[in-house]
Design a protein around this motif. Structure first.
Motif, PDB file in Angstrom:
ATOM      1  N   GLY A 142       0.801  -1.208   0.000  1.00 45.15           N
ATOM      2  CA  GLY A 142       0.000   0.000   0.000  1.00 45.15           C
ATOM      3  C   GLY A 142       0.829   1.251   0.000  1.00 45.15           C
ATOM      4  O   GLY A 142       1.934   1.300   0.541  1.00 45.15           O
ATOM      5  N   ALA A 183       3.060   3.168   3.059  1.00 43.11           N
ATOM      6  CA  ALA A 183       3.411   2.205   4.096  1.00 43.11           C
ATOM      7  C   ALA A 183       4.884   2.323   4.444  1.00 43.11           C
ATOM      8  O   ALA A 183       5.723   2.624   3.607  1.00 43.11           O
ATOM      9  N   ARG A 232      -0.394  -0.760  11.934  1.00 45.71           N
ATOM     10  CA  ARG A 232      -0.141  -0.754  10.483  1.00 45.71           C
ATOM     11  C   ARG A 232       0.145  -2.157   9.952  1.00 45.71           C
ATOM     12  O   ARG A 232      -0.105  -2.439   8.780  1.00 45.71           O
ATOM     13  N   LEU A 257      -2.410  -4.142   7.900  1.00 43.65           N
ATOM     14  CA  LEU A 257      -2.555  -3.985   6.453  1.00 43.65           C
ATOM     15  C   LEU A 257      -1.717  -4.977   5.665  1.00 43.65           C
ATOM     16  O   LEU A 257      -1.983  -5.203   4.480  1.00 43.65           O
ATOM     17  N   ASP A 292     -11.376  -0.396   3.462  1.00 43.67           N
ATOM     18  CA  ASP A 292     -10.159  -0.792   4.156  1.00 43.67           C
ATOM     19  C   ASP A 292      -9.482   0.431   4.775  1.00 43.67           C
ATOM     20  O   ASP A 292      -9.487   1.516   4.176  1.00 43.67           O
ATOM     21  N   TYR A 321      -6.787   2.048   5.050  1.00 45.04           N
ATOM     22  CA  TYR A 321      -5.543   2.687   4.618  1.00 45.04           C
ATOM     23  C   TYR A 321      -5.510   4.184   4.927  1.00 45.04           C
ATOM     24  O   TYR A 321      -4.483   4.696   5.402  1.00 45.04           O
ATOM     25  N   ALA A 360      -6.838   2.887  -0.172  1.00 38.78           N
ATOM     26  CA  ALA A 360      -6.468   1.498  -0.431  1.00 38.78           C
ATOM     27  C   ALA A 360      -6.046   1.352  -1.880  1.00 38.78           C
ATOM     28  O   ALA A 360      -6.501   2.092  -2.758  1.00 38.78           O
TER      29      ALA A 360
END
Length: 450
Positions: free
Chosen positions: A3, A6, A19, A22, A207, A209, A217
């Motif tokens: 992602g 990240a 985190r 994810l 999601d 993110y 996401a």
């Protein structure tokens, strides 16, 4: 970690533990991470906007019941709300009937339906469709669902007879809920693969993110195309139903005058699109995840075969044990407190329902499946409060019938892989496939016993 935005996680920092949720590698077994988050909660993320994460049952239940915890993204700094004293939030301009104005930062495929509205508008729209999703309405579909389950298992028999592995998601867990919700909505069940593909793409829009790494996401372009295609489909259907009404949900929405005026086209289309998506996504995961769990526990599957009347209790424990909806968001519409934690207006609260369902403060031996668990019904998989899952009775019924008939008719089923792959979805978590071998399939004339 996957992602945009990240970073390499540092397990010693609670925000980095969050985190790690994810990471696709965490998808099969996220519960140890949830335990760590619960032990450290409240966990404040260190992004550009205030975000706090909870994983305890007490905190999640408190937020879900609190009317100050909003589903409307206009109240979130994360989505463009300007925060305390700004006059933003509920006063923002735009089409309130569609759930309110959405800042340009909100991905297009996340435009709100009544799911992302608050009372009173949420209540008005929900009340219009609620009669099609009551417990009695679900019971009236029992015969149709039983026939459909038997049809799908009949289709599985030939492949099992050849000794080939069969994907129980593609053969049963997916087509069953998609076909049922299409029946409820009065739309063509022959296109269920088309609906399922687009709905699955849209499912990634929720999601977390944005909350965890400050970016949408992955796959925003595909989500936008899927949303556009579903919107076009339901817009065309609305034109057809205006010209020739039928006994279906869309026709009733088009005829409704809840406050003396008709619903807007946006309200009708987004409501039907929501019902299609939400009406099967979680049930697909419930059945797929449940089959995976049961195939790992042949004695539990055998017990269900011997006592099909226990299916309801089993489904409640599976809802707790492998929540098909793992995470939800709420946004503080005003300053509030959650079990002593001060939450400022505009803060996004991320609730790890999958973690709350395995909180040892509520559930004894929470990481073990116990089909006779007295407290299983305290799970939060369908939420609480005003946004309690509308389709819960129907989802429960579909899962019960699917598990009972699989147990009765499929002889000596076993997993064909050690661990099946999981969908990339973080919130709508479930196995992508569940490959199964079986000795044979018994005939559909076998009594249901339920």
């Amino acid at each position: 970690m996957s992602g945009p935005g990240a970073q390499a996680p540092d397990a010693s920092r609670p925000a980095d533990t969050v985190r790690r949720i994810l990471d696709p590698g965490s998808r099969p077994h996220p519960y140890a991470l949830y335990d760590q988050v619960r032990a450290a909660e409240p966990v404040w993320m260190d992004g550009a906007h205030p975000v706090v994460v909870f994983a305890s049952h007490a905190a999640c239940a408190s937020v879900l019941r609190d009317p100050r915890a909003s589903n409307d993204r206009r109240h979130a700094l994360m989505y463009g709300c300007q925060g305390p004293g700004s006059g933003a939030g509920a006063e923002a301009g735009g089409d309130e009937s569609a759930g309110g104005a959405v800042d340009a930062a909100t991905p297009r495929a996340e435009l709100p339906s009544f799911l992302f509205a608050d009372p009173p508008r949420h209540t008005v729209l929900r009340r219009l469709v609620a009669p099609d999703f009551t417990r009695d309405a679900a019971r009236r579909l029992t015969g149709m669902i039983k026939d459909l389950v038997d049809d799908l298992i009949d289709d599985m028999a030939e492949q099992f007879a050849r000794g080939a592995a069969l994907d129980a998601v593609g053969a049963l867990a997916s087509p069953l809920p998609v076909t049922v919700i299409c029946h409820v909505l009065g739309i063509d069940t022959g296109e269920r693969g088309w609906y399922r593909t687009r709905s699955s793409l849209l499912g990634r829009a929720v999601d977390p993110y944005p909350a965890f790494v400050g970016a949408p996401a992955p796959g925003a372009a595909e989500r936008e195309r899927a949303e556009a295609e579903l919107t076009a489909f339901f817009t065309e259907l609305a034109h057809a139903r205006r010209a020739e009404p039928k006994d279906d949900v869309m026709s009733r929405l088009l005829a409704a005058r809840p406050d003396g005026r008709p619903l807007s086209d946006t309200e009708v289309v987004t409501t039907c699109r929501l019902l299609l998506n939400a009406g099967h996504e979680t049930t697909v995961n419930l059945i797929a995840g449940g089959l995976h769990v049961l195939l790992l526990r042949p004695k539990t599957l055998a017990a269900l075969r011997e006592a099909p009347s226990t299916a309801g209790q089993l489904v409640e424990e599976l809802l707790r044990f492998e929540a098909p909806l793992q995470i939800v968001h709420r946004h503080a519409r005003e300053d509030m407190e959650v079990l002593g934690t001060r939450i400022r207006r505009g803060t996004t609260m991320v609730l790890l329902l999958g973690g709350a369902n395995r909180d040892a403060e509520v559930f004894s031996c929470p990481h073990h499946l116990r089909t006779e668990r007295a407290e299983a019904g305290r799970h939060l998989s369908f939420g609480l409060g005003a946004h309690y899952c509308l389709g819960a009775p129907l989802g429960r019924l579909e899962a019960e019938l699917a598990f009972v008939r699989f147990a009765q008719r499929v002889v000596e089923p076993r997993l064909a892989v050690e661990e099946p792959p999981f969908r990339p979805h973080v919130v709508l978590r479930g196995p992508e496939t569940v490959p199964v071998h079986a000795a044979r399939v018994l005939g559909r004339d076998l009594p249901w016993g339920r």
